[in-house]
Design an enzyme around this catalytic site. Structure first.
Site, PDB file in Angstrom:
ATOM      1  N   THR A  34      29.197  34.752  39.133  1.00  0.00           N
ATOM      2  CA  THR A  34      29.834  36.059  39.339  1.00  0.00           C
ATOM      3  C   THR A  34      31.179  36.099  38.620  1.00  0.00           C
ATOM      4  O   THR A  34      31.528  37.093  37.974  1.00  0.00           O
ATOM      5  CB  THR A  34      30.060  36.324  40.844  1.00  0.00           C
ATOM      6  OG1 THR A  34      28.909  35.911  41.553  1.00  0.00           O
ATOM      7  CG2 THR A  34      30.335  37.782  41.116  1.00  0.00           C
ATOM      8  N   ALA A  35      31.951  35.009  38.724  1.00  0.00           N
ATOM      9  CA  ALA A  35      33.293  35.005  38.121  1.00  0.00           C
ATOM     10  C   ALA A  35      33.212  35.133  36.610  1.00  0.00           C
ATOM     11  O   ALA A  35      33.948  35.925  36.000  1.00  0.00           O
ATOM     12  CB  ALA A  35      34.044  33.734  38.521  1.00  0.00           C
ATOM     13  N   SER A  59      25.554  26.959  31.667  1.00  0.00           N
ATOM     14  CA  SER A  59      24.772  25.726  31.606  1.00  0.00           C
ATOM     15  C   SER A  59      23.354  25.991  32.088  1.00  0.00           C
ATOM     16  O   SER A  59      23.165  26.561  33.162  1.00  0.00           O
ATOM     17  CB  SER A  59      25.421  24.659  32.485  1.00  0.00           C
ATOM     18  OG  SER A  59      24.508  23.606  32.680  1.00  0.00           O
ATOM     19  N   GLU A  69      28.200  37.860  49.132  1.00  0.00           N
ATOM     20  CA  GLU A  69      27.435  39.085  49.426  1.00  0.00           C
ATOM     21  C   GLU A  69      28.289  40.227  49.944  1.00  0.00           C
ATOM     22  O   GLU A  69      27.844  41.363  49.950  1.00  0.00           O
ATOM     23  CB  GLU A  69      26.361  38.769  50.470  1.00  0.00           C
ATOM     24  CG  GLU A  69      25.271  37.859  49.930  1.00  0.00           C
ATOM     25  CD  GLU A  69      24.222  37.514  50.960  1.00  0.00           C
ATOM     26  OE1 GLU A  69      24.573  37.354  52.139  1.00  0.00           O
ATOM     27  OE2 GLU A  69      23.052  37.411  50.585  1.00  0.00           O
ATOM     28  N   ALA A  70      29.495  39.937  50.424  1.00  0.00           N
ATOM     29  CA  ALA A  70      30.309  41.003  51.019  1.00  0.00           C
ATOM     30  C   ALA A  70      31.565  41.209  50.185  1.00  0.00           C
ATOM     31  O   ALA A  70      32.129  40.263  49.633  1.00  0.00           O
ATOM     32  CB  ALA A  70      30.693  40.631  52.451  1.00  0.00           C
ATOM     33  N   LYS A  98      29.532  49.121  53.253  1.00  0.00           N
ATOM     34  CA  LYS A  98      30.274  48.340  54.253  1.00  0.00           C
ATOM     35  C   LYS A  98      31.520  49.119  54.652  1.00  0.00           C
ATOM     36  O   LYS A  98      32.322  49.494  53.787  1.00  0.00           O
ATOM     37  CB  LYS A  98      30.644  46.980  53.645  1.00  0.00           C
ATOM     38  CG  LYS A  98      31.579  46.163  54.513  1.00  0.00           C
ATOM     39  CD  LYS A  98      31.910  44.808  53.891  1.00  0.00           C
ATOM     40  CE  LYS A  98      33.020  44.117  54.653  1.00  0.00           C
ATOM     41  NZ  LYS A  98      33.466  42.856  54.034  1.00  0.00           N
ATOM     42  N   LEU A 352      35.672  30.166  41.781  1.00  0.00           N
ATOM     43  CA  LEU A 352      35.711  28.916  42.545  1.00  0.00           C
ATOM     44  C   LEU A 352      36.441  27.814  41.786  1.00  0.00           C
ATOM     45  O   LEU A 352      36.953  26.879  42.396  1.00  0.00           O
ATOM     46  CB  LEU A 352      34.278  28.483  42.881  1.00  0.00           C
ATOM     47  CG  LEU A 352      33.470  29.528  43.678  1.00  0.00           C
ATOM     48  CD1 LEU A 352      32.021  29.087  43.836  1.00  0.00           C
ATOM     49  CD2 LEU A 352      34.106  29.776  45.046  1.00  0.00           C
ATOM     50  N   THR A 363      37.037  37.862  50.325  1.00  0.00           N
ATOM     51  CA  THR A 363      38.095  38.053  49.332  1.00  0.00           C
ATOM     52  C   THR A 363      37.828  37.395  47.968  1.00  0.00           C
ATOM     53  O   THR A 363      38.545  37.688  47.005  1.00  0.00           O
ATOM     54  CB  THR A 363      39.428  37.495  49.880  1.00  0.00           C
ATOM     55  OG1 THR A 363      39.180  36.252  50.546  1.00  0.00           O
ATOM     56  CG2 THR A 363      40.059  38.469  50.840  1.00  0.00           C
ATOM     57  N   ILE A 365      35.464  37.443  45.503  1.00  0.00           N
ATOM     58  CA  ILE A 365      35.129  38.225  44.310  1.00  0.00           C
ATOM     59  C   ILE A 365      36.328  39.122  43.951  1.00  0.00           C
ATOM     60  O   ILE A 365      36.671  39.292  42.781  1.00  0.00           O
ATOM     61  CB  ILE A 365      33.825  39.026  44.530  1.00  0.00           C
ATOM     62  CG1 ILE A 365      32.658  38.022  44.636  1.00  0.00           C
ATOM     63  CG2 ILE A 365      33.584  40.041  43.426  1.00  0.00           C
ATOM     64  CD1 ILE A 365      31.339  38.609  45.089  1.00  0.00           C
TER      65      ILE A 365
HETATM   66  C1  LIG Z   1      29.578  29.961  51.719  1.00  0.00           C
HETATM   67  C2  LIG Z   1      30.164  30.934  50.777  1.00  0.00           C
HETATM   68  C3  LIG Z   1      30.112  32.297  51.066  1.00  0.00           C
HETATM   69  C4  LIG Z   1      30.695  33.226  50.212  1.00  0.00           C
HETATM   70  N1  LIG Z   1      30.692  34.541  50.531  1.00  0.00           N
HETATM   71  C5  LIG Z   1      31.397  35.409  49.769  1.00  0.00           C
HETATM   72  C6  LIG Z   1      31.490  36.776  50.114  1.00  0.00           C
HETATM   73  O1  LIG Z   1      30.898  37.230  51.088  1.00  0.00           O
HETATM   74  N2  LIG Z   1      32.244  37.578  49.331  1.00  0.00           N
HETATM   75  C7  LIG Z   1      32.903  37.115  48.230  1.00  0.00           C
HETATM   76  O2  LIG Z   1      33.621  37.878  47.579  1.00  0.00           O
HETATM   77  N3  LIG Z   1      32.782  35.837  47.847  1.00  0.00           N
HETATM   78  C8  LIG Z   1      32.064  34.984  48.596  1.00  0.00           C
HETATM   79  N4  LIG Z   1      31.947  33.683  48.209  1.00  0.00           N
HETATM   80  C9  LIG Z   1      32.521  33.265  46.955  1.00  0.00           C
HETATM   81  C10 LIG Z   1      31.610  33.653  45.818  1.00  0.00           C
HETATM   82  O3  LIG Z   1      30.337  33.076  45.994  1.00  0.00           O
HETATM   83  C11 LIG Z   1      32.211  33.145  44.535  1.00  0.00           C
HETATM   84  O4  LIG Z   1      33.537  33.556  44.452  1.00  0.00           O
HETATM   85  C12 LIG Z   1      31.514  33.739  43.375  1.00  0.00           C
HETATM   86  O5  LIG Z   1      30.144  33.504  43.461  1.00  0.00           O
HETATM   87  C13 LIG Z   1      32.047  33.184  42.105  1.00  0.00           C
HETATM   88  O6  LIG Z   1      31.533  31.935  41.868  1.00  0.00           O
HETATM   89  P1  LIG Z   1      31.837  31.318  40.466  1.00  0.00           P
HETATM   90  O7  LIG Z   1      31.265  32.196  39.414  1.00  0.00           O
HETATM   91  O8  LIG Z   1      33.273  30.981  40.398  1.00  0.00           O
HETATM   92  O9  LIG Z   1      31.070  29.905  40.490  1.00  0.00           O
HETATM   93  P2  LIG Z   1      29.520  29.559  40.428  1.00  0.00           P
HETATM   94  O10 LIG Z   1      28.677  30.568  41.062  1.00  0.00           O
HETATM   95  O11 LIG Z   1      29.433  28.150  40.929  1.00  0.00           O
HETATM   96  O12 LIG Z   1      29.175  29.564  38.872  1.00  0.00           O
HETATM   97  C14 LIG Z   1      29.567  28.504  38.039  1.00  0.00           C
HETATM   98  C15 LIG Z   1      28.995  28.691  36.659  1.00  0.00           C
HETATM   99  O13 LIG Z   1      29.537  27.680  35.820  1.00  0.00           O
HETATM  100  C16 LIG Z   1      28.507  27.080  35.074  1.00  0.00           C
HETATM  101  N5  LIG Z   1      28.882  25.708  34.778  1.00  0.00           N
HETATM  102  C17 LIG Z   1      29.276  24.764  35.654  1.00  0.00           C
HETATM  103  N6  LIG Z   1      29.529  23.616  35.021  1.00  0.00           N
HETATM  104  C18 LIG Z   1      29.290  23.861  33.701  1.00  0.00           C
HETATM  105  C19 LIG Z   1      29.346  23.066  32.538  1.00  0.00           C
HETATM  106  N7  LIG Z   1      29.688  21.783  32.557  1.00  0.00           N
HETATM  107  N8  LIG Z   1      29.002  23.643  31.342  1.00  0.00           N
HETATM  108  C20 LIG Z   1      28.642  24.960  31.282  1.00  0.00           C
HETATM  109  N9  LIG Z   1      28.585  25.751  32.364  1.00  0.00           N
HETATM  110  C21 LIG Z   1      28.887  25.193  33.550  1.00  0.00           C
HETATM  111  C22 LIG Z   1      27.265  27.187  35.922  1.00  0.00           C
HETATM  112  O14 LIG Z   1      26.090  27.115  35.139  1.00  0.00           O
HETATM  113  C23 LIG Z   1      27.484  28.558  36.554  1.00  0.00           C
HETATM  114  O15 LIG Z   1      26.984  29.527  35.647  1.00  0.00           O
HETATM  115  C24 LIG Z   1      31.331  32.763  49.039  1.00  0.00           C
HETATM  116  C25 LIG Z   1      31.334  31.403  48.717  1.00  0.00           C
HETATM  117  C26 LIG Z   1      30.760  30.484  49.567  1.00  0.00           C
HETATM  118  C27 LIG Z   1      30.802  29.035  49.216  1.00  0.00           C
END
Ligand SMILES: Cc1cc2nc3c(=O)[nH]c(=O)nc-3n(C[C@H](O)[C@H](O)[C@H](O)COP(=O)(O)OP(=O)(O)OC[C@H]3O[C@@H](n4cnc5c(N)ncnc54)[C@H](O)[C@@H]3O)c2cc1C
Length: 525
Positions: A34-35, A59, A69-70, A98, A352, A363, A365
């Site tokens: 998502t980020a 990757s 989800e929220a 929501k 993350l 918070t 997203i």
């Molecule tokens: C239990 C839980 C509940 C949550 N509920 C909510 C919610 O209700 N509302 C909300 O706003 N947020 C929520 N979040 C947070 C939300 O899930 C994240 O903020 C959001 O999904 C962003 O994740 P991300 O993209 O930072 O990381 P990730 O989803 O982990 O994506 C990481 C990406 O990096 C890539 N990657 C990793 N390592 C490498 C590498 N070496 N080389 C190339 N690519 C790589 C992966 O392939 C992937 O595409 C929740 C989180 C958790 C843990």
């Protein structure tokens, strides 16, 4: 890794003019969760025609978290910023609406309170309504919290409508956010970003080359190819492939303040109507979420590993949901806290990779969005002025610490003492910044919003009130309005909100096949 097989550059030299040599010409975003796609979409939208090449590296071996989800109301502003049609987004992401969060068993077992969006009552004599609430209670006037929030009125009847543009209408104070399928959101944003010219490559980043001054000079992929960019955005999730594994930025651990560090999640069938709010139910070692999407319900248990095993958490969630999971339960581990720096040299961490605050107030997203907006406010050139970087870090640290305090508030004022987790929360040391806020409120009823703070004085009031914090006194400026007049105003506000709720359609009606094919306006008027 020096012997690269393929060398590609996201920064073609021929695109550079003599006068703009210091412009950022290429951005490499590591991560397609998502980020990553949110950052790519926002940057592509904000930088059209600048010739800046944006590349997202995903990757094929490492999955996404995919459980967010929220959301909170700024998600609607984000869709506007991206010029995304909201009805189309809702259709394609399984989204529901929501109106806030309902907290059950947080203050004590059997107690429920709300954190609704939107307005609460109405300002009287330019004093915020929550002050009048204290005066009314002290005077013994009949008060029911939900009567004064149009969002809570609608939510408790499983109804929904869109805000009214007419400022005279009680529905003008309504605010809403979305529940959605995070995997579908990333897919939607990917298509959006690719339409705006963002390039996607599937590679695994194995490391990065670093210049003598510590700046990143190129990504090194597992297949030995490399990619160089001017600016790197680390959206690689908890591992922080660039910000931590290469730049060793460091991490501040806030587990002592927010002890939940695990989650288990799975979807179940909808089973009942889709409630237009997130349910947060306090449990023995943490809390459970229930989030209705269009065709399933998202469930999760966020818990403290010091107080509960993974097996026990899964058992508890299975018995609490009472339905067979539609997919394998997913276990997630996290360390609540933040990177010491969100922006280090020519690398900005988002999502993350930048840190994590548990999802109690949805918070994460939003923080990605906020990080990108702050980045746009501080958009660098290749000189990477350190004062600019420091300013960005200061603002994000401030924002995250205020949200951290807000989350801690939900735990520290609990009256529960039935399990070790809740006993810990009652007695844990809290940050001075939070202690001072609670003391100001209990002394005077005042909540002073800080500049740029995400959660307003109203949000703070809802949680303080919900958890039973009571001010010793109310604002002396309120004495000019006699209690009898205040009583009449309260009755009139409650009537207007009730009328809005009575006339509104059921939330479920927005997701009938006919309503979905016509978009929001068919059921919203
Ligand atoms: C239990 C839980 C509940 C949550 N509920 C909510 C919610 O209700 N509302 C909300 O706003 N947020 C929520 N979040 C947070 C939300 O899930 C994240 O903020 C959001 O999904 C962003 O994740 P991300 O993209 O930072 O990381 P990730 O989803 O982990 O994506 C990481 C990406 O990096 C890539 N990657 C990793 N390592 C490498 C590498 N070496 N080389 C190339 N690519 C790589 C992966 O392939 C992937 O595409 C929740 C989180 C958790 C843990």
């Amino acid at each position: 890794m020096s012997d690269a097989q393929h060398t590609s550059s996201a920064s073609p030299a021929h695109t550079r003019g003599a006068g703009d040599r210091d412009r950022i010409r290429s951005i490499a975003i590591v991560g397609g969760g998502t980020a990553g796609w949110l950052a790519a979409s926002m940057l592509a939208r904000a930088l059209p025609g600048t010739g800046t090449v944006i590349t997202v590296i995903e990757s094929p071996e490492i999955g996404t978290v995919g459980v967010g989800e929220a959301t909170i109301p700024p998600i609607i502003d984000l869709l506007k910023f991206l010029s995304i049609d909201e009805a189309d987004f809702v259709r394609n992401t399984q989204a529901t609406y929501k109106l806030g969060i309902q907290f059950t068993d947080w203050r004590r077992l059997g107690h429920t309170y709300w954190h609704p969006f939107g307005t609460f009552g109405a300002a009287i004599n330019r004093r915020p309504f929550h002050h009048w609430w204290h005066k009314a209670r002290a005077a013994g006037l009949p008060l029911r919290f939900n009567d004064f929030s149009v969002c809570a009125c609608l939510a408790e009847e499983d109804k929904f409508r869109f805000p009214d543009n007419d400022p005279a209408s009680a529905a003008s104070g309504l605010r809403y956010a979305l529940h959605f399928d995070a995997v579908l959101v990333a897919k939607y944003l990917r298509a959006y970003a690719e339409r705006l010219g963002v390039t996607r490559i599937e590679r695994t980043v194995a490391g990065a080359t670093v210049r003598q001054d510590g700046f990143l000079s190129a990504l090194q992929f597992a297949d030995n190819s490399v990619l160089s960019a001017d600016l790197y955005i680390d959206c690689s999730g908890f591992r922080g492939v660039l910000i931590e594994q290469v730049l060793h930025t460091g991490y501040l651990d806030w587990t002592a303040l927010l002890p939940c560090d695990r989650a288990v999640a799975f979807p179940t069938p909808l089973a009942s109507s889709r409630h237009p709010y997130t349910r947060s139910l306090a449990r023995t070692a943490g809390w459970q979420w229930q989030i209705p999407l269009q065709s399933r319900r998202g469930n999760g248990y966020v818990y403290s590993s010091a107080h509960c095993s993974d097996e026990r958490a899964l058992e508890d969630l299975l018995s609490a949901t009472g339905h067979k999971p539609l997919a394998e339960p997913r276990f997630l581990r996290f360390v609540t806290g933040r990177r010491k720096l969100y922006w280090n040299r020519n690398c900005v961490a988002l999502g993350l990779a930048s840190g994590f605050l548990e999802p109690l107030e949805s918070t994460s997203i939003h923080l990605v969005t906020s990080g990108v907006f702050h980045l746009l406010e501080h958009f660098p050139d290749t000189a990477f002025d350190q004062r600019n970087i420091d300013s960005y870090n200061r603002e994000l640290i401030e924002e995250n610490e205020r949200i951290r305090d807000f989350l801690v508030l939900h735990y520290c004022l609990t009256q529960r003492d039935d399990t070790p987790l809740w006993r810990y929360c009652r007695s844990m040391a809290i940050p001075d910044s939070l202690r001072e806020r609670i003391e100001l409120f209990t002394g005077t009823g005042r909540i002073r919003p800080l500049a740029g703070e995400l959660f307003t004085d109203l949000s703070w009031f809802y949680i303080l009130e919900g958890l039973g914090a009571r001010p010793r006194s109310h604002d002396p400026l309120l004495d000019v309005v006699p209690v009898s007049q205040l009583g009449e105003i309260l009755v009139s506000i409650a009537r207007s909100n009730a009328a809005v709720a009575k006339a509104a359609p059921l939330h479920d009606s927005y997701f009938s096949p006919a309503a979905m094919s016509h978009g929001r306006t068919s059921t919203a008027s």
